[in-house]
Design an enzyme around this catalytic site. Structure first.
Site, short mmCIF file in Angstrom:
data_model
loop_
_atom_site.label_atom_id
_atom_site.label_comp_id
_atom_site.label_asym_id
_atom_site.label_seq_id
_atom_site.Cartn_x
_atom_site.Cartn_y
_atom_site.Cartn_z
N HIS A 48 0.84 -0.97 0.13
CA HIS A 48 -0.06 0.14 0.46
C HIS A 48 1.35 1.13 -0.13
O HIS A 48 0.35 2.25 0.75
CB HIS A 48 -1.46 0.18 1.86
CG HIS A 48 -2.10 0.75 1.16
ND1 HIS A 48 -3.28 0.46 1.30
CD2 HIS A 48 -1.98 1.50 0.64
CE1 HIS A 48 -4.40 1.82 0.98
NE2 HIS A 48 -3.81 2.32 0.96
N GLU B 164 -4.15 -0.28 -5.64
CA GLU B 164 -4.66 0.79 -6.22
C GLU B 164 -2.86 1.00 -7.05
O GLU B 164 -2.46 2.27 -6.97
CB GLU B 164 -4.87 1.95 -6.31
CG GLU B 164 -5.72 1.48 -5.02
CD GLU B 164 -6.59 3.26 -4.60
OE1 GLU B 164 -5.75 4.55 -4.39
OE2 GLU B 164 -7.95 3.64 -4.05
N ASN C 269 -11.84 0.07 -4.81
CA ASN C 269 -12.31 0.95 -4.06
C ASN C 269 -12.71 1.95 -4.72
O ASN C 269 -12.85 2.31 -6.18
CB ASN C 269 -10.47 1.60 -4.13
CG ASN C 269 -9.54 0.47 -3.22
OD1 ASN C 269 -10.00 -0.50 -2.60
ND2 ASN C 269 -8.51 1.06 -2.88
C1 FCB Z 1 -7.10 5.27 -1.58
C2 FCB Z 1 -6.27 5.08 -0.94
C3 FCB Z 1 -6.42 5.44 0.75
C4 FCB Z 1 -7.07 6.05 1.85
C5 FCB Z 1 -8.23 6.45 0.63
C6 FCB Z 1 -9.00 8.23 0.47
O1 FCB Z 1 -7.12 6.15 -2.91
O2 FCB Z 1 -6.04 4.02 -1.32
O3 FCB Z 1 -5.35 4.97 1.38
O4 FCB Z 1 -6.36 6.88 1.45
O5 FCB Z 1 -7.85 7.13 -0.86
#
Ligand code: FCB
Length: 455
Positions: free
Chosen positions: A126, A171, A297
């Site tokens: 992450h 991501e 996400n």
């Molecule tokens: C995402 C991230 C997470 C957090 C959210 C708001 O892009 O994965 O760590 O910051 O946004």
């Protein structure tokens, strides 16, 4: 604001409910017990990089508050906790010696979850790449792919029999584009060809790690987490529509086509021209290794115009503190489309949530807008289920307020409030609502079981 509609759903009995965090955003203890620097430790020192000039040295001090934080999570009544491992905490240089104290922290985290009846959902990357690997070119260097596979295999051997799932990357679009093209996230590079090479290396390392983990018999469910949004043209002009298709290609199809079709979209490759990544023989087949699950996400949609960046201000819809539109129907639209266009495995919403300016009043945070955001998006997942999408779970972002990357501590996404002076945690109204909602889900499951047993 009235209480959100109940009941939401229905949801299948085996649907997984959770909350999510990530290592750099909550752990602190940035240089304790042998942890190495990550690229975010370095980036925070760049003047102007983080809006409140803060850093991850202490964050939510989760490293020192593990047990009470695990109690907090269990108290919400969730089934699962999605967290990430800090690579430089367990292997400070990215390769070479492993750090036993760092590994021990995650042993205790995983065992503490299991002891409380919670399923661990582990993410390997992450964003907090070891700084020592960045010094050797980071994700732009193909060698990092192999360092990641080694890291994945080591963690698979250590924890694979105890975690429910392993996510390779969180991501990859954000790492590639915000970290290496826009340069607003670590490592702060601004170069499109580098960004595209990074995206390819992330995907390749994902595919090779899956193959290697399977080859060593890792029993956890294996997958990846993408940030995806529906893209809508700002107007019906042909230029806006064309641009929207291209941006959809760059955000959604680039990753989905690679993972599920073993190819990159032709229109995006054409747009990139010489900025397209170098791809070696066999890379695309490796990337398309079968997934046990896909994490999505979702925060908002994107509104695209030909002459500017993605613009979310035109519609007049409610905005969160990030200036992101509250657009729950976009989540249904996205999930239905993924299921329609790709042979997707079970899908999780691995992050969904909202930042709002909270006020603590007599020990309470009446964050009704955050509750409504969560409830409306949970209902959007139910809509997708009704349309046949294989939804397996939903995880709220975030368990608690934390370090929101380039926004520092100014943006609060938690359903639990954190007082950064005292490190006191306080359940916001949204947490109380989520707890009640999950309790209802469990009661419903329980009565279903009783009925099935003929009671
Ligand atoms: C995402 C991230 C997470 C957090 C959210 C708001 O892009 O994965 O760590 O910051 O946004």
């Amino acid at each position: 604001m009235p209480t959100p509609p109940h009941p939401l759903g229905p949801f299948p009995d085996d649907f997984t409910w959770g909350v999510a965090t990530s290592s750099f955003q909550i752990e602190g203890a940035a240089f304790e017990d042998g942890k190495g620097a990550s690229i975010w430790d370095t980036f925070c020192q760049v003047p102007g990089a983080v809006s409140d000039a803060s850093n991850g040295l202490v964050a939510c001090d989760h490293y020192h508050r593990l047990d009470s934080d695990l109690d907090l999570i269990a108290g919400l009544g969730v089934d699962a906790y999605r967290f990430s491992m800090s690579w430089p905490r367990v292997r400070p240089g990215g390769d070479g010696a492993w750090n036993e104290k760092g590994l021990d922290f995650y042993d205790r985290l995983v065992d503490g979850l299991l002891a409380r009846g919670l399923r661990p959902y582990l993410t390997l990357n992450h964003w907090d790449l070891p700084e020592e690997l960045q010094a050797r070119g980071g994700w732009a260097n193909r060698d990092t792919v192999h360092r990641f596979v080694e890291y994945a295999c080591g963690i698979g051997r250590r924890l694979g029999d105890r975690v429910a799932s392993i996510t390779t990357h969180n991501e990859p679009w954000v790492i590639a584009m915000l970290g290496h093209d826009a340069g607003i996230f670590a490592p702060g590079i601004k170069d499109l060809p580098t960004a595209m090479q990074v995206s390819h290396h992330l995907l390749l390392s994902h595919g090779l790690a899956l193959q290697a983990l399977r080859a060593q018999g890792c029993p956890s469910q294996l997958g990846i987490v993408l940030n995806l949004s529906p893209m809508h043209p700002a107007t019906d002009s042909p230029a806006d529509i064309d641009r929207t298709r291209l941006e959809d290609g760059r955000l959604v199809r680039w990753y989905m086509d690679a993972l599920f079709k073993g190819s990159y979209p032709a229109d995006v490759l054409e747009f990139l021209g010489p900025a397209a990544p170098r791809i070696a023989e066999g890379d695309l087949a490796a990337i398309a290794a079968p997934l046990d699950f896909l994490g999505v996400n979702y925060y908002t949609r994107a509104v695209v115009s030909a002459d500017g960046p993605w613009d979310v201000h035109r519609s007049g819809l409610e905005l969160t503190d990030m200036d992101w539109e509250v657009y729950p129907e976009g989540l249904t639209e996205l999930l239905v489309r993924l299921h329609r266009d790709y042979p997707v495995p079970p899908l999780y919403v691995t992050e969904n949530g909202s930042a709002f300016k909270d006020q603590m009043v007599e020990g309470r945070v009446h964050d009704s807008r955050r509750t409504h955001y969560a409830a409306s998006h949970i209902e959007a997942v139910a809509q997708a289920l009704r349309q046949g999408v294989p939804m397996a779970g939903y995880m709220l972002w975030s368990l608690m307020d934390n370090f929101e990357w380039a926004s520092g501590y100014e943006k609060r996404f938690g359903i639990v409030h954190v007082d950064y002076d005292t490190q006191q945690r306080t359940l916001k109204d949204s947490a109380l609502w989520y707890r009640d909602f999950l309790c209802e889900q469990k009661t419903r499951r329980g009565s279903g079981l009783l009925m099935a047993a003929g009671a």
